[in-house]
Design a protein around this motif. Structure first.
Motif, PDB file in Angstrom:
ATOM      1  N   GLY A  72      -5.960   3.757  -1.689  1.00 55.10           N
ATOM      2  CA  GLY A  72      -7.175   4.492  -1.353  1.00 55.10           C
ATOM      3  C   GLY A  72      -7.269   4.913   0.096  1.00 55.10           C
ATOM      4  O   GLY A  72      -7.761   5.998   0.405  1.00 55.10           O
ATOM      5  N   GLU A  84       0.826  -1.201   0.000  1.00 53.74           N
ATOM      6  CA  GLU A  84       0.000   0.000   0.000  1.00 53.74           C
ATOM      7  C   GLU A  84       0.866   1.260   0.000  1.00 53.74           C
ATOM      8  O   GLU A  84       0.581   2.221  -0.712  1.00 53.74           O
ATOM      9  CB  GLU A  84      -0.927  -0.007   1.210  1.00 53.74           C
ATOM     10  CG  GLU A  84      -2.022  -1.070   1.125  1.00 53.74           C
ATOM     11  CD  GLU A  84      -2.778  -1.232   2.421  1.00 53.74           C
ATOM     12  OE1 GLU A  84      -3.959  -1.615   2.373  1.00 53.74           O
ATOM     13  OE2 GLU A  84      -2.194  -0.989   3.510  1.00 53.74           O
ATOM     14  N   ALA A  86      -5.386   1.602 -11.940  1.00 47.96           N
ATOM     15  CA  ALA A  86      -6.548   1.157 -11.163  1.00 47.96           C
ATOM     16  C   ALA A  86      -6.104   0.284  -9.999  1.00 47.96           C
ATOM     17  O   ALA A  86      -6.614   0.418  -8.872  1.00 47.96           O
ATOM     18  CB  ALA A  86      -7.518   0.385 -12.063  1.00 47.96           C
ATOM     19  N   TYR A  87      -5.159  -0.613 -10.253  1.00 44.28           N
ATOM     20  CA  TYR A  87      -4.655  -1.482  -9.182  1.00 44.28           C
ATOM     21  C   TYR A  87      -3.944  -0.651  -8.113  1.00 44.28           C
ATOM     22  O   TYR A  87      -4.185  -0.839  -6.907  1.00 44.28           O
ATOM     23  CB  TYR A  87      -3.698  -2.524  -9.755  1.00 44.28           C
ATOM     24  CG  TYR A  87      -3.041  -3.369  -8.685  1.00 44.28           C
ATOM     25  CD1 TYR A  87      -3.747  -4.371  -8.029  1.00 44.28           C
ATOM     26  CD2 TYR A  87      -1.715  -3.134  -8.313  1.00 44.28           C
ATOM     27  CE1 TYR A  87      -3.150  -5.131  -7.027  1.00 44.28           C
ATOM     28  CE2 TYR A  87      -1.113  -3.888  -7.318  1.00 44.28           C
ATOM     29  CZ  TYR A  87      -1.833  -4.889  -6.677  1.00 44.28           C
ATOM     30  OH  TYR A  87      -1.232  -5.639  -5.688  1.00 44.28           O
ATOM     31  N   ASN A 119      -4.333   2.494  -7.409  1.00 47.31           N
ATOM     32  CA  ASN A 119      -5.326   3.300  -6.693  1.00 47.31           C
ATOM     33  C   ASN A 119      -6.103   2.483  -5.674  1.00 47.31           C
ATOM     34  O   ASN A 119      -6.447   2.967  -4.594  1.00 47.31           O
ATOM     35  CB  ASN A 119      -6.294   3.953  -7.683  1.00 47.31           C
ATOM     36  CG  ASN A 119      -5.796   5.307  -8.172  1.00 47.31           C
ATOM     37  OD1 ASN A 119      -5.616   6.225  -7.382  1.00 47.31           O
ATOM     38  ND2 ASN A 119      -5.566   5.416  -9.473  1.00 47.31           N
ATOM     39  N   SER A 120      -6.377   1.220  -6.022  1.00 46.35           N
ATOM     40  CA  SER A 120      -7.108   0.362  -5.087  1.00 46.35           C
ATOM     41  C   SER A 120      -6.309   0.102  -3.823  1.00 46.35           C
ATOM     42  O   SER A 120      -6.870  -0.064  -2.737  1.00 46.35           O
ATOM     43  CB  SER A 120      -7.459  -0.972  -5.759  1.00 46.35           C
ATOM     44  OG  SER A 120      -6.302  -1.769  -5.953  1.00 46.35           O
TER      45      SER A 120
END
Length: 239
Positions: A233, A162, A226-227, A229-230
């Protein structure tokens, strides 16, 4: 580093930089005269040390050109780069208000620099004369504290994956490109993210295999936003 008295052109250059800075913009002309009392200019080469942690903090700086990095050493002796300052940015102005009057970090020239050198006492005197400047400085320092609180919370509550995803997305935002350049070494980045260098290398290799990213060393392309950002978040805040 030798401070040279400002000539007319350099004084005007410094004033132009200050009036475009959020903290110093839109003040009376007298404020700038007060602020620039005993100011000077200095030139330094890449690798030069500007000051060390614990040195007497009698002056702060505005970057005219080039770049400066702020860092500390860990208990193990590893470097951790906290910030990189470029043209128009202030260096060590918060240290001018610390009661112990010492620099809390080390500063080293990253790229050959022109530095405008401003005086601690002149800043204090200007704040007394122009309280609006003191309020702006206080607001800026308060926001920095807020960011650091968020950073500590993120480092203590997130996984290595993350943190790295969030770091990459921050670079993408700053550099406005999906092809990003990491401004520090991988060892320094690992320390900044609070993970082991081996863990960082393992994640980078894993993400390359899965085609989330592509590249090597300091140059990377973010293929799957997208990955990323997931994963990052949880680091986003509403204010």
């Amino acid at each position: 580093m030798i401070k040279i008295k400002l000539n007319t052109v350099e004084q005007e250059n410094l004033k132009n930089i200050l009036v475009s800075h959020p903290v110093f913009a839109n003040h009376p002309a007298e404020l700038y005269s007060s602020l620039l009392e005993d100011a000077g200019v200095a030139y330094a080469k890449a690798g030069d040390q500007l000051f060390s942690e614990g040195d007497a903090a009698t002056q702060y700086f505005v970057v005219g050109s080039g770049a400066v990095e702020m860092f500390r050493y860990s208990i193990e002796g590893d470097e951790r780069v906290f910030a990189i300052f470029e043209r128009g940015e202030l260096i060590a102005h918060a240290a001018m208000f610390m009661p112990h009057a010492k620099y809390p970090m080390n500063a080293r020239v990253r790229e050959d620099v022109t530095l405008y050198v401003l005086d601690r006492q002149a800043l204090h005197n200007t704040c007394h004369r122009f309280p609006a400047l003191a309020i702006r400085l206080l607001a800026g320092m308060s926001m920095n504290i807020y960011k650091q609180i968020n950073q500590v919370h993120w480092l203590t509550s997130s996984s290595a994956h993350e943190r790295l995803a969030h770091y990459f997305l921050q670079l993408q935002k700053e550099q406005q490109n999906q092809k990003v350049i990491i401004p520090v070494t991988q060892k320094q980045l690992a320390a900044q993210l609070g993970i082991r260098a081996e863990t960082l290398n393992r994640i980078l290799g894993e993400w390359q295999q899965k085609e989330y990213i592509a590249g090597k060393r300091k140059e990377w392309e973010l293929l799957d936003l997208a990955y990323l950002n997931s994963l990052s978040g949880a680091a986003k805040r509403t204010f």
